[in-house]
Structure formats: structure tokens, C-alpha cells
Write an enzyme that holds these catalytic residues in place. Structure first.
Site, PDB file in Angstrom:
ATOM      1  N   SER A  39       0.619  -1.270  -0.407  1.00  0.00           N
ATOM      2  CA  SER A  39       0.242   0.199  -0.251  1.00  0.00           C
ATOM      3  C   SER A  39       1.070   1.182   0.041  1.00  0.00           C
ATOM      4  O   SER A  39       2.024   1.190   0.607  1.00  0.00           O
ATOM      5  CB  SER A  39      -1.048  -0.358   1.179  1.00  0.00           C
ATOM      6  OG  SER A  39      -1.473   1.010   1.286  1.00  0.00           O
ATOM      7  N   LYS A  93     -13.827  -9.920  -5.666  1.00  0.00           N
ATOM      8  CA  LYS A  93     -14.899  -9.876  -6.835  1.00  0.00           C
ATOM      9  C   LYS A  93     -14.927  -8.507  -7.255  1.00  0.00           C
ATOM     10  O   LYS A  93     -14.433  -7.142  -6.472  1.00  0.00           O
ATOM     11  CB  LYS A  93     -16.110 -10.240  -6.529  1.00  0.00           C
ATOM     12  CG  LYS A  93     -17.190  -9.121  -5.071  1.00  0.00           C
ATOM     13  CD  LYS A  93     -17.865  -8.490  -6.064  1.00  0.00           C
ATOM     14  CE  LYS A  93     -17.912  -7.691  -4.932  1.00  0.00           C
ATOM     15  NZ  LYS A  93     -19.112  -6.335  -5.593  1.00  0.00           N
ATOM     16  N   ASP A 171     -21.171  -3.875  -9.905  1.00  0.00           N
ATOM     17  CA  ASP A 171     -20.331  -4.143  -8.438  1.00  0.00           C
ATOM     18  C   ASP A 171     -20.868  -4.528  -7.589  1.00  0.00           C
ATOM     19  O   ASP A 171     -20.260  -5.886  -7.018  1.00  0.00           O
ATOM     20  CB  ASP A 171     -19.530  -2.555  -8.394  1.00  0.00           C
ATOM     21  CG  ASP A 171     -18.776  -2.932  -7.079  1.00  0.00           C
ATOM     22  OD1 ASP A 171     -17.265  -3.705  -7.648  1.00  0.00           O
ATOM     23  OD2 ASP A 171     -18.538  -2.615  -6.043  1.00  0.00           O
TER      24      ASP A 171
END
Length: 313
Positions: A39, A93, A171
Site C-alpha cells: 500500500s 470480486k 459492482d
């Protein structure tokens, strides 16, 4: 018998979904522990933090598992990089921004002897397995999906969802499709779709989709990101032997008007993901079911484009 040490996981991306779901589920699991984080903004962590995946792959040769929690538009290159370094990969996902790129990852995983897991967290909702078992001995006649929520609440300031490849209302809508494809005893396909795009966005804010199946089965899906107040995540299936309703995103099951099980949305879904991932790693088996993503791709191919007013966060 001596218990195997937990798999160390490199968590790539430390946004909302990683903090709210992945980290707690990994922490609870006896099979995994966070070994590193990739990150650019993470601080104050108890494990090594790397700004790039390449730096982590070089600096942590003993970490063999990578969990990708980054937006789908950038996931392919990262997954390919990890698989090329012979690391096992979990994909949040949707598994990719296109169907073809996930097929490419599947081939690469197979060539390198890696495990690739394309996750669908809603399939692990508490009511899904029971609904699938109930429907297995019945003939569905019709189904209705209503998946309406407030994008400002669930995706505040997340610009990527409005960019090409970000899927827009699909989404969350793909969560419903992952449940539908899991519980229906026979496949369906998209036969028509109306997609509503804000005039200033590249992805839809609403979608109405008709699916068709064998013996006249129809499924109508209503996805919308403009609902405020109570959120609606429901799938109702009418069969030749009664009606079943999954609500709360698959957490609660009602059969013929009688509630038979109840839970909270998202409860234990990611626990289920990591439990299944542990089994895949033990058997060295991949799980890459792209059926929900294929339905989304078909909706974009067949869908009529409708325009609505501009949307701003």
C-alpha cells in the site's frame, strides 16, 4: 498431529473492503495470517509495508500467498506478476475488468502450478447453501432480483467504480448474480438489458436485465444505486412447489412466507472465502468460476444505453 503453520498472506491494497472484511477474517482464521501489506498509504502496521508489489515479491520470498484487494482495472497486471513469481493468488470480486484477462490468469496459474481463486463473497452468505438445496428438487418458474442501494454510502469518493472497467452498479449487482448462478438448478442467459448511465460517467448507475432459461424460465433483475434509506438485496424464486425469498444479500431465507433462517448481511462471508481458500491451497486446486462476470459482459453487449442526469458524490 502437529498443526501446520498458517499461510502468510500479502494483502495488496488496504482500502475499505480490505480493512472491513479481509483483515478481520484473516485474523480469525487459523489457516492464515497477514505477513505483509502492499500500500502507498498504510502506516502504523505490525507487518512489513511495501509501496509496490514488485518490492514485496522481492523482499518476502517466503510469502507464497497474495490477496488482491485493488480495483479490477489494475488487478490483472498485479495477478500476472504474482503468478509469474509462483505465488498463489486470491482475487477480490469481480475477478477482473474483462473475461479474457481472467482466462489468461487461469492459464498462467496452471502453467506455473499456482492456485488461483476468483472469489464471490455473497455465495458464502448464510442462506445460500440452504436455498440451493431447497431448489435442487424443484422446478423454477420465474425469479425476481431486486438489488438497490445507496452508492454514496457504500462507495464514497471511489472514482474507479465510475470509470471504464469499474462496472458501476454491477459492482454490487454481480453479488446478486453470483448467488443466482449458485442456487438455480439450471443455467440462464441474458436476453435483454436496459443500462442507465449518468451523462458524466462511463459506467451505469442502474440496470434492468431479463434472463431466460429452459422451459420458459425468466429472471428479471433490477439494479439501482440511487436508493436511500432502507437498502434492498432480495432474490425471489417461484417454483412448481412454492416460493423462496433470500433477503439481506442472501443472509435471510423465507419459504412460503415463513422465515426459516436469518443472519446479517456480510456476516461470515469473508470467513467462508478464506476457509475455502485454505482448502484450495491444501489440495492445490484453483477455483475460477466466471459465470457472474459473463452475465455482466453479456448485459453490456446486449444492453440498450439510456442516459440520465449527471451524478456527483
Amino acid at each position: 498431529m502437529t498443526q501446520k503453520p498458517p499461510h502468510k498472506v500479502a494483502l495488496v491494497g488496504l482500502g475499505k473492503i480490505a480493512k472491513d472484511q479481509h483483515v478481520p477474517s484473516i485474523t480469525k482464521s487459523a489457516a492464515f495470517e497477514v505477513g505483509a501489506i502492499v500500500s502507498r498509504s498504510a502506516t502504523g502496521q505490525d507487518v512489513p509495508v511495501y509501496e509496490t508489489l514488485d518490492a514485496m515479491l522481492t523482499g518476502e520470498p517466503d510469502i507464497k500467498v497474495v490477496s488482491l484487494c485493488v480495483p479490477p482495472q489494475v488487478r490483472f497486471d498485479m495477478a500476472r506478476q504474482a503468478l509469474s513469481h509462483k505465488r498463489d493468488v486470491l482475487l477480490e470480486k469481480p475477478p477482473g475488468a474483462s473475461v479474457a484477462e481472467v482466462h489468461a490468469l487461469e492459464r498462467l496459474a496452471r502453467e506455473n502450478g499456482c492456485v488461483l481463486y476468483a472469489t464471490w463473497h455473497s455465495r458464502h452468505a448464510m442462506g445460500v447453501a440452504g436455498a440451493k438445496a431447497w431448489l435442487a428438487s424443484r422446478k423454477p418458474v420465474s425469479a425476481r432480483i431486486t438489488w438497490r442501494e445507496d452508492v454514496r454510502h457504500w462507495h464514497p469518493g471511489q472514482a474507479w467504480i465510475w470509470e471504464a472497467g469499474g462496472l458501476g452498479v454491477f459492482d454490487p449487482g454481480i453479488n446478486a448474480l453470483s448467488i443466482m448462478t449458485e442456487i438455480l438448478p439450471a443455467p440462464v442467459h441474458v436476453s435483454s438489458a436496459d443500462l442507465t448511465f449518468p451523462e458524466n460517467r462511463d459506467t451505469p448507475i442502474a440496470a434492468a436485465i431479463r434472463f431466460s432459461g429452459a422451459d420458459g424460465l425468466t429472471v428479471d433483475a433490477d439494479f439501482d444505486w440511487r436508493q436511500t434509506g432502507t437498502q434492498t438485496w432480495e432474490i425471489e424464486v417461484v417454483t412448481d412447489q412454492g416460493t423462496i425469498l433470500l433477503s439481506g444479500g442472501g443472509a435471510t431465507v423465507t419459504i412460503e412466507g415463513k422465515e426459516v433462517s436469518s443472519d446479517e448481511a456480510l456476516a461470515s462471508e469473508y470467513d467462508g472465502i478464506y476457509a475455502h481458500f485454505a482448502d484450495l491451497l491444501a489440495s492445490r486446486t484453483s477455483d475460477v468460476d466466471l459465470t457472474p462476470l459473463v452475465h455482466v459482459a453479456d448485459a453490456f453487449m446486449l444492453g440498450k444505453r439510456l442516459q440520465t442526469e449527471a451524478f456527483f458524490d
